[in-house]
Design an enzyme around this catalytic site. Sequence first.
Site, PDB file in Angstrom:
ATOM      1  N   GLU A 154      -1.102  -6.616   8.319  1.00  0.00           N
ATOM      2  CA  GLU A 154       0.085  -7.041   8.765  1.00  0.00           C
ATOM      3  C   GLU A 154       0.055  -7.240  10.225  1.00  0.00           C
ATOM      4  O   GLU A 154      -0.886  -7.351  10.639  1.00  0.00           O
ATOM      5  CB  GLU A 154      -0.005  -5.450   8.616  1.00  0.00           C
ATOM      6  N   ARG A 200      -6.081   1.060   3.403  1.00  0.00           N
ATOM      7  CA  ARG A 200      -5.259   1.620   2.760  1.00  0.00           C
ATOM      8  C   ARG A 200      -5.122  -0.019   2.033  1.00  0.00           C
ATOM      9  O   ARG A 200      -4.070   1.067   1.363  1.00  0.00           O
ATOM     10  CB  ARG A 200      -4.043   1.551   3.556  1.00  0.00           C
ATOM     11  N   HIS A 257       0.687  -1.331  -0.316  1.00  0.00           N
ATOM     12  CA  HIS A 257      -0.096  -0.109  -0.121  1.00  0.00           C
ATOM     13  C   HIS A 257       0.530   1.190  -0.020  1.00  0.00           C
ATOM     14  O   HIS A 257       1.643   1.491   0.225  1.00  0.00           O
ATOM     15  CB  HIS A 257      -1.180  -0.044   1.294  1.00  0.00           C
TER      16      HIS A 257
END
Length: 198
Positions: free
Chosen positions: A81, A57, A12
């Site tokens: 993440e 994102r 991203h």
Amino acid sequence: MSETTMITLLRHGEVELGNVFCGSTDPALSDKGWAQMQKSLESEESWDKIITSPLQRCHEFAESLATQEELELLVNDQFQETDFGDWEGLSPNDILEENAATLNAWWKAPTRVIPPNGEAFLDFRSRVLKAFNEVTETHAGQNILLVTHAGVIRVIMMHILGMQDENLFRLNVDYASLTRIRIYNDETGEWGTLLSHG
């Protein structure tokens, strides 16, 4: 009979929160971040499918691209993440003021030191590689775009290159960078090569 699978990893772009630990935190892309991702894909050909992390994102850009290219979009929670726990939303300077010893230890050994209330690296690696292996198996022979995060990309690259865990931060993954991986599958088994990164 051999089969080749192509996977392009797109990180991203810049997010609105700026330079803070942003794992499970879910900020939107900044205008600059959106433009960074568009620019990275300017000369890219199309894919068979797009897979994305659910965090906005990644997801918002991936959804827009899938609509534009008329491609199937798959959302996979396992490509989120890592969770930085109590460090989420804080800058490194914020943490240095409160807990410099733990942060410095984590920088030196990110695979062995866990941020307070965060996700252990071995758990993170396990979920990412399980999901990656499922993708290469389920979508064998296809050309896949995976929109995800720096930590996820590092783990996949380390796996492909056979790197030791402690070398995690030797891999730089910039905003909106592209990493291309080719997976071969034939009678001898499955193996991957890193084609390009950056």
